[in-house]
Design a protein around this motif. Structure first.
Motif, PDB file in Angstrom:
ATOM      1  N   PRO A 342      34.635  69.520  -3.524  1.00 55.27           N
ATOM      2  CA  PRO A 342      34.493  68.462  -2.526  1.00 55.27           C
ATOM      3  C   PRO A 342      35.756  67.626  -2.354  1.00 55.27           C
ATOM      4  O   PRO A 342      36.117  67.278  -1.221  1.00 55.27           O
ATOM      5  CB  PRO A 342      33.332  67.617  -3.061  1.00 55.27           C
ATOM      6  CG  PRO A 342      33.257  67.915  -4.517  1.00 55.27           C
ATOM      7  CD  PRO A 342      33.685  69.342  -4.657  1.00 55.27           C
ATOM      8  N   ASN A 343      36.460  67.296  -3.436  1.00 51.10           N
ATOM      9  CA  ASN A 343      37.626  66.418  -3.331  1.00 51.10           C
ATOM     10  C   ASN A 343      38.855  67.124  -2.771  1.00 51.10           C
ATOM     11  O   ASN A 343      39.474  66.665  -1.802  1.00 51.10           O
ATOM     12  CB  ASN A 343      37.950  65.815  -4.698  1.00 51.10           C
ATOM     13  CG  ASN A 343      36.932  64.780  -5.137  1.00 51.10           C
ATOM     14  OD1 ASN A 343      36.054  64.396  -4.367  1.00 51.10           O
ATOM     15  ND2 ASN A 343      37.036  64.322  -6.370  1.00 51.10           N
ATOM     16  N   VAL A 344      39.215  68.250  -3.365  1.00 48.14           N
ATOM     17  CA  VAL A 344      40.385  68.983  -2.883  1.00 48.14           C
ATOM     18  C   VAL A 344      40.097  69.589  -1.519  1.00 48.14           C
ATOM     19  O   VAL A 344      40.967  69.607  -0.637  1.00 48.14           O
ATOM     20  CB  VAL A 344      40.813  70.069  -3.890  1.00 48.14           C
ATOM     21  CG1 VAL A 344      42.026  70.838  -3.368  1.00 48.14           C
ATOM     22  CG2 VAL A 344      41.119  69.444  -5.249  1.00 48.14           C
ATOM     23  N   GLY A 345      38.866  70.063  -1.330  1.00 45.81           N
ATOM     24  CA  GLY A 345      38.507  70.632  -0.034  1.00 45.81           C
ATOM     25  C   GLY A 345      38.620  69.620   1.090  1.00 45.81           C
ATOM     26  O   GLY A 345      39.171  69.916   2.159  1.00 45.81           O
ATOM     27  N   ALA A 346      38.139  68.404   0.860  1.00 42.80           N
ATOM     28  CA  ALA A 346      38.201  67.367   1.896  1.00 42.80           C
ATOM     29  C   ALA A 346      39.642  66.983   2.200  1.00 42.80           C
ATOM     30  O   ALA A 346      40.037  66.815   3.367  1.00 42.80           O
ATOM     31  CB  ALA A 346      37.404  66.144   1.455  1.00 42.80           C
ATOM     32  N   ALA A 347      40.465  66.860   1.154  1.00 46.24           N
ATOM     33  CA  ALA A 347      41.861  66.492   1.370  1.00 46.24           C
ATOM     34  C   ALA A 347      42.623  67.614   2.069  1.00 46.24           C
ATOM     35  O   ALA A 347      43.465  67.364   2.945  1.00 46.24           O
ATOM     36  CB  ALA A 347      42.524  66.162   0.031  1.00 46.24           C
ATOM     37  N   ALA A 348      42.351  68.854   1.688  1.00 44.29           N
ATOM     38  CA  ALA A 348      43.010  69.988   2.340  1.00 44.29           C
ATOM     39  C   ALA A 348      42.673  70.035   3.823  1.00 44.29           C
ATOM     40  O   ALA A 348      43.548  70.250   4.673  1.00 44.29           O
ATOM     41  CB  ALA A 348      42.603  71.292   1.653  1.00 44.29           C
ATOM     42  N   GLU A 349      41.411  69.834   4.138  1.00 41.60           N
ATOM     43  CA  GLU A 349      41.002  69.851   5.543  1.00 41.60           C
ATOM     44  C   GLU A 349      41.659  68.699   6.304  1.00 41.60           C
ATOM     45  O   GLU A 349      42.081  68.858   7.457  1.00 41.60           O
ATOM     46  CB  GLU A 349      39.477  69.767   5.630  1.00 41.60           C
ATOM     47  CG  GLU A 349      38.923  70.020   7.015  1.00 41.60           C
ATOM     48  CD  GLU A 349      37.433  70.286   7.002  1.00 41.60           C
ATOM     49  OE1 GLU A 349      36.925  70.913   7.949  1.00 41.60           O
ATOM     50  OE2 GLU A 349      36.754  69.862   6.027  1.00 41.60           O
ATOM     51  N   LYS A 350      41.768  67.548   5.667  1.00 39.40           N
ATOM     52  CA  LYS A 350      42.359  66.365   6.307  1.00 39.40           C
ATOM     53  C   LYS A 350      43.829  66.609   6.664  1.00 39.40           C
ATOM     54  O   LYS A 350      44.289  66.201   7.747  1.00 39.40           O
ATOM     55  CB  LYS A 350      42.237  65.174   5.365  1.00 39.40           C
ATOM     56  CG  LYS A 350      42.867  63.885   5.882  1.00 39.40           C
ATOM     57  CD  LYS A 350      42.654  62.754   4.873  1.00 39.40           C
ATOM     58  CE  LYS A 350      43.318  61.463   5.321  1.00 39.40           C
ATOM     59  NZ  LYS A 350      43.108  60.377   4.323  1.00 39.40           N
ATOM     60  N   TYR A 351      44.574  67.296   5.795  1.00 38.72           N
ATOM     61  CA  TYR A 351      46.014  67.468   6.001  1.00 38.72           C
ATOM     62  C   TYR A 351      46.389  68.875   6.484  1.00 38.72           C
ATOM     63  O   TYR A 351      47.562  69.242   6.501  1.00 38.72           O
ATOM     64  CB  TYR A 351      46.767  67.133   4.718  1.00 38.72           C
ATOM     65  CG  TYR A 351      46.611  65.687   4.324  1.00 38.72           C
ATOM     66  CD1 TYR A 351      47.206  64.678   5.067  1.00 38.72           C
ATOM     67  CD2 TYR A 351      45.823  65.320   3.231  1.00 38.72           C
ATOM     68  CE1 TYR A 351      47.045  63.337   4.723  1.00 38.72           C
ATOM     69  CE2 TYR A 351      45.655  63.991   2.878  1.00 38.72           C
ATOM     70  CZ  TYR A 351      46.273  63.005   3.631  1.00 38.72           C
ATOM     71  OH  TYR A 351      46.101  61.683   3.287  1.00 38.72           O
TER      72      TYR A 351
END
Length: 559
Positions: A342-351
């Protein structure tokens, strides 16, 4: 005194590749779990202890003369709950096991160390030792961490110490751990108090399976005085009555770095049939739809703080933003712990970054029924943001570390395909290992079920490779693994260079050396490699190379 580490390796830079032992294997990922004291068993858990005493097994600094000094370990204590039965104690004779052999080289010159063979006739569990540097204060270290999905009873060994009349002895205890509900439980960590920055020795459980273990003959040139060379046991050969891996299965012992040895005969390449979702393009390095558009394809990322605890989402977000700003296109993650998905996935999608997801296989083994593997698969199926995923990597050096046989790993990949496929993932699959693991036997069962072939390649562990030759070395290794799997497209899942550590022949660690090595890799093959790693990892054991903590690439990439 400087320490060097010697293992079996083959060194061919141009027109070939090198089989090399690998220091890393991501045992440190689970070592991190042993240092994570944020989640422990709730008070209603019950422990039942039995004890096996062994010889003192502390790791000590390299000796300053040919006479090894008496080790002075940091004395630690282990808080234990009141047992519900009277503990039983068994005293055993010290076991003969294939631990690395220290050889002292008092003056510069060429040294020859003969081959040594040890036969282990039955599965043997001993107390080994791991070291970690900690600041002043109180620290909770070691123990065994496990994840359960329901109320269950777990029986497992763990390592600790006992002090009697001033003598510190390493001890393996077996505990029956009764946990009342689902959750993460850390069994019997050790608490120590130190007044200043101290290297603490932590006992660990190490298990050796039956087999013939060989430390190959080594010839090495030493250029300094008082160098200690460690010759590790790198092979195990014994007919297995069942499809079990027969290589040693250490849980947290420091890994050695390689040095020269004659190149083994390479097995014939097997031309496997196409896998379920074949990558386009012809073999060797890269090809197909994977890889970067420029010199930066991907960066490894583990969401751990310097102390080994999990980062918050805001900390992960800040890291991923930096990685994206350096024109990387993807992140490689190893497992699902620490809220990675959830954390890395959300940040990856954001950037705007893609993900290379992973299924980590550790010391419990490669069996589909392994609860750690089942938990990771369940987490991936629940997350299922497949639109972010470029590749699924099942196992990280699981063959080299003896966690799986070739057939077991192939079966696990097929099982993972079925499970993730049922949740909608249709992308490519691979596994990753070092070249020596690919060359050790018939890899056709694995080659037949992966879409691309991957290897972890660290040129620093080849004594003939200078930083400026790192790119050509990585390419040569990927060419070799591609041929073994019938010309499938090949990618590097880990490569980099440490900023500190011992010199391994022509390969010396350092900040300028790292910059030169990474520039070489970028120029030669940057679009097909995953750089290791984002930051230094102070929570790791420094290892025999004294380099494990210092692979962070921030100085080379300028962030």
């Amino acid at each position: 005194m400087k320490a060097a580490v010697v293992a079996a390796a083959a060194a061919v830079l141009a027109g070939g590749a090198s089989a090399h032992s690998h220091r890393h294997a991501h045992k440190a990922l689970f070592q991190k779990r042993s240092l994570n004291d944020t989640e422990v068993c709730v008070p209603t858990c019950t422990t039942i202890y039995s004890t096996i005493y062994g010889e003192e097994t502390w790791i000590q600094p390299p000796p300053k003369s040919t006479e090894a000094p008496v080790p002075v370990p940091v004395i630690t204590t282990t808080p234990e709950p009141e047992p519900v039965v009277v503990p039983t104690t068994t005293t055993t004779e010290p076991a003969i096991v294939p631990t690395p052999i220290p050889q002292i080289c008092p003056t510069p010159g060429t040294y020859t160390f003969p081959a040594t063979t040890i036969v282990v006739t039955e599965t043997t569990t001993v107390c080994a030792a791991s070291t970690t540097e900690v600041p002043s204060g109180t620290h909770t270290l070691g123990g065994v961490t496990t994840v359960v999905e329901t109320a269950t009873e777990i029986v497992c060994p763990y390592a600790t110490t006992e002090v009697e009349n001033g003598v510190v002895t390493s001890v393996i205890k077996t505990t029956t751990f009764v946990c009342p509900s689902a959750g993460t439980y850390t069994i019997a960590p050790i608490t120590t108090v130190v007044p200043s920055v101290t290297t603490v020795v932590v006992p660990v459980v190490t298990t050796y399976c039956p087999g013939t273990y060989t430390a190959p003959a080594v010839v090495t040139t030493i250029t300094e005085t008082n160098v200690v060379v460690y010759c590790p046991f790198t092979s195990s050969e014994i007919p297995a009555p069942t499809p079990q891996a027969v290589t040693p299965k250490p849980q947290a012992a420091p890994e050695p770095a390689p040095a020269p040895a004659p190149a083994p005969e390479k097995p014939k390449a097997v031309a496997p049939p196409p896998a379920s979702t074949p990558a386009k393009g012809k073999g060797s390095v890269g090809g197909g739809k994977l890889g970067g558009k420029g010199k930066h394809w991907a960066m490894t990322y583990t969401p751990f703080r310097p102390d080994g605890h999990c980062k918050t989402y805001s900390e992960v977000d800040a890291d991923v933003k930096i990685i994206a700003s350096k024109n990387f296109e993807a992140l490689r993650i190893y497992s699902t712990d620490c809220d990675t998905l959830p954390n890395v996935g959300a940040a990856a999608e954001k950037y705007g970054l893609r993900l290379i997801i992973g299924l980590f296989v550790g010391s419990p083994g490669c069996d589909n029924g392994n609860p750690t593997i089942a938990q990771q698969i369940s987490a991936l199926k629940e997350w299922k943001k497949w639109h972010l995923v470029d590749l699924c990597v099942v196992g990280n050096e699981a063959l080299f570390n003896g966690y799986c046989s070739v057939q077991q790993l192939a079966d696990l990949i097929v099982h993972t395909k079925k499970e993730l496929g049922s949740a909608g993932y249709t992308g490519p699959y691979t596994t990753t290992d070092v070249l020596s693991a690919f060359e050790a036997g018939d890899m056709s069962p694995v080659c037949n079920v992966i879409d691309v072939v991957s290897a972890n390649v660290h040129a620093y562990f080849n004594y003939q490779t200078t930083p400026g030759q790192a790119g050509k070395f990585v390419r040569s290794q990927l060419d070799a693994v591609s041929k073994i799997c019938g010309g499938k497209p090949s990618y590097c899942m880990e490569t980099g260079w440490p900023t500190s550590g011992v010199c391994n022949g022509a390969a010396c660690a350092g900040v300028p050396q790292q910059k030169e090595a990474i520039a070489s890799i970028e120029q030669e093959i940057g679009q097909s490699v995953v750089f290791f790693s984002f930051r230094d990892d102070p929570w790791k054991n420094p290892g025999a190379c004294n380099c494990e903590r210092s692979w962070g690439s921030d100085k080379a990439f300028g962030y």
